[in-house]
Enzyme design. Structure first.
Site, PDB file in Angstrom:
ATOM      1  N   ILE A 171      32.870  35.503  33.451  1.00  0.00           N
ATOM      2  CA  ILE A 171      34.177  35.603  33.844  1.00  0.00           C
ATOM      3  C   ILE A 171      34.035  35.887  35.296  1.00  0.00           C
ATOM      4  CG2 ILE A 171      35.286  36.529  31.724  1.00  0.00           C
ATOM      5  CD1 ILE A 171      35.005  39.228  32.597  1.00  0.00           C
ATOM      6  N   ASP A 172      35.206  35.712  35.945  1.00  0.00           N
ATOM      7  CA  ASP A 172      35.288  35.690  37.738  1.00  0.00           C
ATOM      8  C   ASP A 172      35.081  37.148  37.891  1.00  0.00           C
ATOM      9  OD1 ASP A 172      36.048  33.164  37.568  1.00  0.00           O
ATOM     10  OD2 ASP A 172      38.353  33.721  37.651  1.00  0.00           O
ATOM     11  N   LYS A 173      34.498  37.088  39.456  1.00  0.00           N
ATOM     12  CA  LYS A 173      34.095  38.533  39.860  1.00  0.00           C
ATOM     13  C   LYS A 173      35.164  39.635  40.007  1.00  0.00           C
ATOM     14  CE  LYS A 173      33.396  40.312  44.436  1.00  0.00           C
ATOM     15  NZ  LYS A 173      33.265  40.122  45.976  1.00  0.00           N
ATOM     16  N   ARG A 275      44.037  31.704  35.458  1.00  0.00           N
ATOM     17  CA  ARG A 275      44.534  31.677  36.944  1.00  0.00           C
ATOM     18  C   ARG A 275      45.313  30.388  37.401  1.00  0.00           C
ATOM     19  NH1 ARG A 275      39.581  33.902  40.324  1.00  0.00           N
ATOM     20  NH2 ARG A 275      41.054  34.027  41.970  1.00  0.00           N
TER      21      ARG A 275
END
Length: 362
Positions: A171-173, A275
């Site tokens: 998953i993204d930062k 997103r």
């Protein structure tokens, strides 16, 4: 299918200044070394190799890939090909250069780690927002992978530099929530297959701008790197030659004045999928600067309202996205496992602020 189909650390560049590190220089003695490897999956439709590599090597340009092909540096199944070669299912595409590839070794670091489940085969961690998952350009230390190396430092069978173990997905930062990590090659092979065939269960909570059209819906559109911004993904029509198939199901949990608290269920797991998909239907995630959500997109034209939203941005200065649930079949026992992560404090406070505003508008 391999455990990792691509050298996928390149798939998630957290640093905005990703450098083009492909240097095309044929060697004098003809000896070449493998620098990148991409294996096409079983469902790969015929696609030019330069376009195929553009989807996977996000730190370079198509022109440089074409020059690499002209120099004999792009190989498919061990043989050099030109840019117009069409990649087919299970083709192995490699970038071959005249110097050995220098790897960055992953060192254990004593970083706090929230482990919600662990056994001899795997562990599930709850990642906080702000923690980079894997070392990459600009983030060679201080990542979740370094924390895992420390946590498993006394396990003689776990090598953090061995791609056959470790993270199964990412998953993204600035997204919080659940991730599964494989301790053994057998566990990783099985778990990767579950993700590949979409048999896992993954649900996210997100705060998005605007009122949704209806209570639930389905977003289908290929996810591809945005040619105008290499740090952002774009959505293309289903069946496009470029990008990867992606499907997101959404359901409104709470309409809150000028935003909506939604649940997103993934069929696929592409880079920035939620997103990009929510942006594509006109509902960017709240505070998602990369996709336009760090602007006041809905609401009142008043100083009081603008101050309210700015305060919300301060409370949650990252995309309002949380990987809340994770379900999969245990790779050894076959037991169905399901985990749920509580909402982190920043999202809880953000949600309560919008609830309070919504009550004043009733």
């Amino acid at each position: 299918m391999n455990n990792i189909d691509i050298q996928d650390s390149l798939d998630y560049p957290d640093d905005p200044d990703v450098q083009d590190d492909i240097i095309i220089q044929p060697s004098a003695d003809g000896e070449l070394y493998e620098h990148r490897r991409v294996e096409a999956d079983r469902g790969q439709t015929p696609l030019r190799v330069d376009k195929f590599l553009m989807e996977h090597l996000h730190d370079t340009s198509r022109a440089r890939i074409q020059r690499a092909a002209e120099a004999g540096c792009i190989h498919v199944n061990g043989k050099p090909v030109k840019s117009n070669y069409r990649v087919r299912p299970l083709d192995v595409v490699t970038l071959m250069l005249d110097h050995p590839h220098i790897e960055t070794s992953i060192e254990p670091e004593d970083i706090p780690l929230c482990v919600v489940y662990e056994d001899s085969d795997l562990l599930v961690v709850d990642k906080p927002a702000g923690l980079v998952v894997h070392p990459g350009v600009g983030n060679y230390t201080g990542t979740l992978v370094n924390a895992l190396a420390w946590h498993l430092r006394n396990n003689p069978d776990y090598d953090p530099n061995d791609p056959s173990v470790g993270l199964v997905h990412r998953i993204d930062k600035d997204t919080s929530g659940l991730l599964v990590v494989a301790k053994t090659p057998e566990a990783k092979t099985d778990l990767c297959q579950q993700f590949f065939v979409h048999s896992t269960r993954r649900e996210y909570n997100a705060l998005v701008w605007g009122r949704m059209d209806g209570n639930e819906g389905r977003i289908e559109g290929n996810i591809a790197r945005d040619p105008r911004d290499r740090q952002r993904m774009t959505v293309l029509p289903p069946g496009s030659e470029q990008g990867k198939e992606a499907v997101t199901h959404w359901r409104v949990l709470e309409p809150l004045a000028y935003v909506a608290w939604v649940e997103c269920r993934l069929e696929t797991g592409r880079t920035h999928q939620i997103r990009a998909h929510m942006k594509s239907i006109g509902h960017p995630l709240f505070a998602d600067e990369r996709y336009g959500g760090m602007e006041i997109l809905r609401g009142q034209d008043s100083a009081t309202y603008r101050a309210f939203v700015r305060n919300c941005f301060e409370v949650c200065p990252r995309q309002a996205l949380h990987a809340r649930t994770l379900g999969f079949r245990h790779p050894r026992t076959g037991e169905q496992l399901f985990f749920e992560s509580p909402l982190p404090a920043d999202l809880t406070e953000l949600l309560n602020k919008w609830r309070a505003l919504a009550r004043t508008l009733l």
